[in-house]
Each structure stands twice: as C-alpha cells, then as structure tokens.
Design a protein around this motif. Structure first.
Motif, PDB file in Angstrom:
ATOM      1  N   ILE A 113     -25.533 -22.970  -8.609  1.00  0.00           N
ATOM      2  CA  ILE A 113     -25.028 -21.721  -9.186  1.00  0.00           C
ATOM      3  C   ILE A 113     -25.358 -20.578  -8.236  1.00  0.00           C
ATOM      4  CG2 ILE A 113     -25.186 -20.114 -11.122  1.00  0.00           C
ATOM      5  CD1 ILE A 113     -25.908 -22.517 -12.890  1.00  0.00           C
ATOM      6  N   HIS A 114     -24.336 -19.906  -7.746  1.00  0.00           N
ATOM      7  CA  HIS A 114     -24.506 -18.780  -6.837  1.00  0.00           C
ATOM      8  C   HIS A 114     -24.316 -17.475  -7.610  1.00  0.00           C
ATOM      9  CE1 HIS A 114     -24.158 -20.873  -2.771  1.00  0.00           C
ATOM     10  NE2 HIS A 114     -24.032 -21.843  -3.657  1.00  0.00           N
ATOM     11  N   LYS A 115     -25.346 -16.654  -7.610  1.00  0.00           N
ATOM     12  CA  LYS A 115     -25.259 -15.362  -8.265  1.00  0.00           C
ATOM     13  C   LYS A 115     -24.316 -14.434  -7.493  1.00  0.00           C
ATOM     14  CE  LYS A 115     -28.259 -15.574 -11.738  1.00  0.00           C
ATOM     15  NZ  LYS A 115     -27.903 -15.200 -13.123  1.00  0.00           N
ATOM     16  N   VAL A 116     -23.704 -13.507  -8.203  1.00  0.00           N
ATOM     17  CA  VAL A 116     -22.845 -12.513  -7.559  1.00  0.00           C
ATOM     18  C   VAL A 116     -23.385 -11.116  -7.848  1.00  0.00           C
ATOM     19  CG1 VAL A 116     -20.815 -13.992  -7.730  1.00  0.00           C
ATOM     20  CG2 VAL A 116     -21.255 -12.319  -9.524  1.00  0.00           C
ATOM     21  N   LEU A 117     -23.063 -10.202  -6.954  1.00  0.00           N
ATOM     22  CA  LEU A 117     -23.444  -8.806  -7.143  1.00  0.00           C
ATOM     23  C   LEU A 117     -22.438  -8.103  -8.038  1.00  0.00           C
ATOM     24  CD1 LEU A 117     -24.304  -7.799  -3.455  1.00  0.00           C
ATOM     25  CD2 LEU A 117     -25.937  -8.329  -5.279  1.00  0.00           C
ATOM     26  N   LYS A 118     -22.948  -7.231  -8.867  1.00  0.00           N
ATOM     27  CA  LYS A 118     -22.096  -6.324  -9.641  1.00  0.00           C
ATOM     28  C   LYS A 118     -22.338  -4.909  -9.123  1.00  0.00           C
ATOM     29  CE  LYS A 118     -21.228  -4.577 -14.318  1.00  0.00           C
ATOM     30  NZ  LYS A 118     -21.619  -4.670 -15.759  1.00  0.00           N
ATOM     31  N   GLY A 119     -21.296  -4.284  -8.644  1.00  0.00           N
ATOM     32  CA  GLY A 119     -21.407  -2.923  -8.137  1.00  0.00           C
ATOM     33  C   GLY A 119     -20.597  -1.956  -8.982  1.00  0.00           C
ATOM     34  N   GLN A 120     -21.172  -0.820  -9.276  1.00  0.00           N
ATOM     35  CA  GLN A 120     -20.464   0.238 -10.011  1.00  0.00           C
ATOM     36  C   GLN A 120     -20.528   1.525  -9.211  1.00  0.00           C
ATOM     37  OE1 GLN A 120     -22.502  -0.443 -14.031  1.00  0.00           O
ATOM     38  NE2 GLN A 120     -20.417   0.099 -14.661  1.00  0.00           N
ATOM     39  N   ILE A 121     -19.369   2.128  -9.015  1.00  0.00           N
ATOM     40  CA  ILE A 121     -19.284   3.401  -8.314  1.00  0.00           C
ATOM     41  C   ILE A 121     -19.203   4.516  -9.356  1.00  0.00           C
ATOM     42  CG2 ILE A 121     -17.965   4.790  -6.680  1.00  0.00           C
ATOM     43  CD1 ILE A 121     -16.832   2.161  -5.555  1.00  0.00           C
ATOM     44  N   PHE A 122     -20.151   5.456  -9.253  1.00  0.00           N
ATOM     45  CA  PHE A 122     -20.188   6.587 -10.183  1.00  0.00           C
ATOM     46  C   PHE A 122     -19.778   7.853  -9.450  1.00  0.00           C
ATOM     47  CE2 PHE A 122     -22.846   3.525 -12.283  1.00  0.00           C
ATOM     48  CZ  PHE A 122     -22.600   3.726 -13.641  1.00  0.00           C
ATOM     49  N   ARG A 123     -18.850   8.582 -10.047  1.00  0.00           N
ATOM     50  CA  ARG A 123     -18.394   9.862  -9.517  1.00  0.00           C
ATOM     51  C   ARG A 123     -18.430  10.878 -10.649  1.00  0.00           C
ATOM     52  NH1 ARG A 123     -13.341   8.953  -6.142  1.00  0.00           N
ATOM     53  NH2 ARG A 123     -15.001   8.082  -4.818  1.00  0.00           N
ATOM     54  N   ASP A 124     -19.187  11.961 -10.440  1.00  0.00           N
ATOM     55  CA  ASP A 124     -19.384  12.965 -11.508  1.00  0.00           C
ATOM     56  C   ASP A 124     -19.941  12.302 -12.760  1.00  0.00           C
ATOM     57  OD1 ASP A 124     -18.327  14.974  -9.848  1.00  0.00           O
ATOM     58  OD2 ASP A 124     -16.286  14.492 -10.477  1.00  0.00           O
ATOM     59  N   ASP A 125     -20.894  11.373 -12.549  1.00  0.00           N
ATOM     60  CA  ASP A 125     -21.600  10.671 -13.626  1.00  0.00           C
ATOM     61  C   ASP A 125     -20.691   9.768 -14.455  1.00  0.00           C
ATOM     62  OD1 ASP A 125     -24.069  11.829 -12.971  1.00  0.00           O
ATOM     63  OD2 ASP A 125     -23.588  13.633 -14.119  1.00  0.00           O
ATOM     64  N   LYS A 126     -19.506   9.456 -13.957  1.00  0.00           N
ATOM     65  CA  LYS A 126     -18.592   8.549 -14.655  1.00  0.00           C
ATOM     66  C   LYS A 126     -18.300   7.345 -13.756  1.00  0.00           C
ATOM     67  CE  LYS A 126     -16.284  12.178 -17.320  1.00  0.00           C
ATOM     68  NZ  LYS A 126     -14.985  12.856 -17.609  1.00  0.00           N
ATOM     69  N   SER A 127     -18.297   6.149 -14.367  1.00  0.00           N
ATOM     70  CA  SER A 127     -18.013   4.935 -13.612  1.00  0.00           C
ATOM     71  C   SER A 127     -16.522   4.882 -13.276  1.00  0.00           C
ATOM     72  CB  SER A 127     -18.415   3.701 -14.419  1.00  0.00           C
ATOM     73  OG  SER A 127     -18.104   2.519 -13.728  1.00  0.00           O
ATOM     74  N   THR A 128     -16.210   4.821 -11.974  1.00  0.00           N
ATOM     75  CA  THR A 128     -14.809   4.798 -11.550  1.00  0.00           C
ATOM     76  C   THR A 128     -14.345   3.407 -11.127  1.00  0.00           C
ATOM     77  OG1 THR A 128     -15.430   5.391  -9.278  1.00  0.00           O
ATOM     78  CG2 THR A 128     -14.903   7.196 -10.785  1.00  0.00           C
ATOM     79  N   HIS A 129     -15.258   2.585 -10.630  1.00  0.00           N
ATOM     80  CA  HIS A 129     -14.900   1.224 -10.217  1.00  0.00           C
ATOM     81  C   HIS A 129     -16.049   0.282 -10.559  1.00  0.00           C
ATOM     82  CE1 HIS A 129     -11.328   2.363  -7.921  1.00  0.00           C
ATOM     83  NE2 HIS A 129     -12.039   3.308  -7.333  1.00  0.00           N
ATOM     84  N   THR A 130     -15.700  -0.940 -10.971  1.00  0.00           N
ATOM     85  CA  THR A 130     -16.666  -2.028 -11.106  1.00  0.00           C
ATOM     86  C   THR A 130     -16.152  -3.184 -10.273  1.00  0.00           C
ATOM     87  OG1 THR A 130     -17.311  -1.367 -13.346  1.00  0.00           O
ATOM     88  CG2 THR A 130     -17.819  -3.616 -12.680  1.00  0.00           C
ATOM     89  N   LEU A 131     -16.998  -3.717  -9.394  1.00  0.00           N
ATOM     90  CA  LEU A 131     -16.575  -4.778  -8.499  1.00  0.00           C
ATOM     91  C   LEU A 131     -17.654  -5.827  -8.371  1.00  0.00           C
ATOM     92  CD1 LEU A 131     -17.114  -3.345  -4.963  1.00  0.00           C
ATOM     93  CD2 LEU A 131     -16.823  -1.803  -6.877  1.00  0.00           C
ATOM     94  N   PHE A 132     -17.232  -7.032  -8.026  1.00  0.00           N
ATOM     95  CA  PHE A 132     -18.146  -8.163  -7.922  1.00  0.00           C
ATOM     96  C   PHE A 132     -18.016  -8.770  -6.523  1.00  0.00           C
ATOM     97  CE2 PHE A 132     -17.124  -7.665 -12.360  1.00  0.00           C
ATOM     98  CZ  PHE A 132     -18.365  -7.770 -12.986  1.00  0.00           C
ATOM     99  N   THR A 218     -29.757   1.588  -6.365  1.00  0.00           N
ATOM    100  CA  THR A 218     -28.817   2.704  -6.336  1.00  0.00           C
ATOM    101  C   THR A 218     -28.761   3.276  -4.934  1.00  0.00           C
ATOM    102  OG1 THR A 218     -29.306   3.266  -8.650  1.00  0.00           O
ATOM    103  CG2 THR A 218     -28.164   4.935  -7.332  1.00  0.00           C
ATOM    104  N   LEU A 219     -27.561   3.305  -4.367  1.00  0.00           N
ATOM    105  CA  LEU A 219     -27.327   3.901  -3.052  1.00  0.00           C
ATOM    106  C   LEU A 219     -26.600   5.216  -3.239  1.00  0.00           C
ATOM    107  CD1 LEU A 219     -25.979   0.784  -1.088  1.00  0.00           C
ATOM    108  CD2 LEU A 219     -28.359   1.497  -1.414  1.00  0.00           C
ATOM    109  N   THR A 220     -27.184   6.292  -2.692  1.00  0.00           N
ATOM    110  CA  THR A 220     -26.571   7.611  -2.792  1.00  0.00           C
ATOM    111  C   THR A 220     -26.507   8.236  -1.412  1.00  0.00           C
ATOM    112  OG1 THR A 220     -27.556   7.885  -5.001  1.00  0.00           O
ATOM    113  CG2 THR A 220     -26.634   9.852  -3.942  1.00  0.00           C
ATOM    114  N   PRO A 221     -25.316   8.359  -0.830  1.00  0.00           N
ATOM    115  CA  PRO A 221     -25.224   9.004   0.483  1.00  0.00           C
ATOM    116  C   PRO A 221     -25.528  10.485   0.380  1.00  0.00           C
ATOM    117  CG  PRO A 221     -23.039   8.449  -0.348  1.00  0.00           C
ATOM    118  CD  PRO A 221     -24.019   7.874  -1.313  1.00  0.00           C
ATOM    119  N   LEU A 241     -17.191   9.229  -1.701  1.00  0.00           N
ATOM    120  CA  LEU A 241     -17.208  10.664  -1.451  1.00  0.00           C
ATOM    121  C   LEU A 241     -18.627  11.209  -1.578  1.00  0.00           C
ATOM    122  CD1 LEU A 241     -14.027  11.744  -3.480  1.00  0.00           C
ATOM    123  CD2 LEU A 241     -14.204  11.193  -1.033  1.00  0.00           C
ATOM    124  N   PRO A 242     -18.894  12.376  -0.985  1.00  0.00           N
ATOM    125  CA  PRO A 242     -20.214  13.000  -1.161  1.00  0.00           C
ATOM    126  C   PRO A 242     -20.537  13.167  -2.651  1.00  0.00           C
ATOM    127  CG  PRO A 242     -18.970  14.155   0.527  1.00  0.00           C
ATOM    128  CD  PRO A 242     -18.020  13.179  -0.097  1.00  0.00           C
TER     129      PRO A 242
END
Length: 286
Positions: A113-132, A218-221, A241-242
C-alpha cells in the motif's frame, strides 16, 4: 489494461498481451482512450473502474503515475510493465510480462500500500484546489534565476523560512524520484512519513527533514513572487500567487495498491536500478 498510447513499444506490448490472452483464456478490459487507440471495445471510465480488480500498466513510471491518479478511489491494484527508463514503479520487465501475468493470475503476489499526498491550496483563507500525488508535490519558481523564500510549518510550529529554488514534499514512493536528485534520503514505501527536501537551498545548514504520518505541512511563499508553480507528480501544474498557502498531508481516504512479485521486491529494485554492489573490489584468499 492501461497503456502509454504515445509509445510504439507500449502499444506493441499491449497487442502482444492481447494475443497471449486469447490463447490463455484471459480477456482484458480497456477504458475509452486505450480502447480507441488499440481498436478494441471499451468501457466507460466509471464502468471500467467498477469491473476491474487488477490493472496492468504498460509504459514507464510516468504512465504509472497517471494510472495511479486515474484509479484513485477505486479498489484496483496496479502492476507496471516497464518500457521506460528507470522503472521503480513500473518494475516488471517486458521480456517476463507473460510469466508475471501468469503468477498474478495464480495469486502469487503481494500488495504494498503506497500512501499518497493530499495537497490543498488556500487563497484568501479559502480552499481553491485539492490534489493528490503518489510521488511528490513541488513548489518551484519560474524561469528567472531568483531565489524564493518559503515559510515551512509543521502543524502550528515554524520549521524554517528557506531561501531556495524550491521545496519538494515527497512520499516514500517519491523518495527515489526528484527528491533523491535533490539530496533526499531513500525511504521504503512501508515507512509512513513525508520528506521535505529543499531544492538548491541558499544556506549551508539546510537539510532534508522527515515529517510524521499525521503531520500537516504548510508551505507559504514570502515576498512578491508571481512566477511560482505547484506541480503534482511532475505532470500537472497550478499557479501559486503571493499570500497563498499550501497544506500537505498524507491522505487518510486514498492510497494506491501496487502488486509486487516474490522474485522482485523493493530492495532488489534498489540494487538493480541504482547499481548498488557493482564494482566492489573482491579479494581472493592468499
């Protein structure tokens, strides 16, 4: 059967296995794209997923990564036949394909069983994308040779603010991919963790870090960069985006089942693909 339809060798292998299947009483089911290219009768995507238990992936590791995203959420185990280069995920050899399929049909295999990453992109405190991602999520800058600064947090704790060309967050599966090239460790897929690897860090003290299976990264540029991209398994990209924040964790709802044969385990693959043990001096007794 899932096939890299842009590679002639993969199409030839698929046709060969179709003919082998006719002689052996084995029929293959094809999703729409493969069916149209191979001239076979196909099923709709959802019907295909509901009728398949084991999928044979013909191509390289890139094809395997696409296949993993395609079957995500369905109880389908994947076995890859490598027609690419390295072949960590697609570990089967083309010349042994028929023998390997016979072993699978006899049930002579195990599942990792290979685990996968779940990534969520937040813009203005709202989730805009969820990706695996099965391999990695990579935050990197664009074409200009400018350093970026990325704030890295584990939960609510600040780990570091890194000046670097980018940051890789990898699964153990992806530890032998981009993360390895950037100096990260090799981690077997049964170890439940995430790997944080800076790309060309502009400091002397920065090293790869392992995060636990329940951690949230959490990664924040920081700064005003407008040419940042988050890539998913090196195949799909999302503009960052910034002010955006990217939360990454090991998915609780999704994983990928990979078939391994008794004659070809993970450590055998490491020795074969990385050529460990080659060129070692042997000493004869005097």
């Amino acid at each position: 059967m899932l096939v890299n339809t842009r590679k002639k060798g993969a199409l030839d292998m698929a046709r060969s296995l179709i003919e082998w299947g006719k002689k052996s009483g084995v029929s293959f089911l094809f999703p729409p794209h493969e069916a149209s290219v191979l001239g076979r009768q196909g099923l709709g995507d959802e019907e295909w997923k509901s009728n398949v238990n084991v999928a044979i992936v013909i191509g390289g590791d890139g094809t395997f990564l696409r296949a993993a995203r395609y079957v995500l959420g369905a109880p389908i185990s994947l076995y890859g036949i490598n027609l690419g280069h390295l072949g960590f995920l697609a570990s089967g050899k083309a010349e042994e394909a028929e023998k390997d399929l016979e072993s699978i049909l006899r049930g002579e295999y195990s599942i990792i069983i290979h685990k996968v990453l779940k990534g969520q992109i937040f813009r203005d405190d709202k989730s805009t994308h969820t990706l695996f991602a099965l391999n990695d999520l990579v935050l990197a800058k664009g074409a200009l040779a400018r350093v970026m600064h990325v704030e890295v947090r584990l939960g609510d704790k600040l780990l570091n603010t890194l000046p670097a060309d980018g940051i890789i967050v990898s699964t153990p599966t992806g530890s032998t991919a981009y993360a390895l090239s950037a100096g990260g460790p090799i981690v077997p897929p049964h170890v439940q963790c995430m790997i944080i690897v800076p790309i060309c860090a502009h400091t002397l003290y920065t090293r790869p870090v392992l995060a636990g299976e329940t951690d949230v990264i959490t990664l924040t540029p920081r700064g005003n960069h407008r040419d940042l991209l988050l890539t998913q398994d090196g195949q799909l990209g999302y503009e960052i985006l910034p002010g955006d924040a990217i939360q990454i964790s090991l998915s609780k709802e999704h994983s990928v089942n990979v078939i391994t044969l008794p004659t070809r385990n993970y450590f055998d693959l490491l020795q074969e693909k990385l050529q460990w043990g080659r060129g070692i001096v042997s000493f004869e007794k005097e």
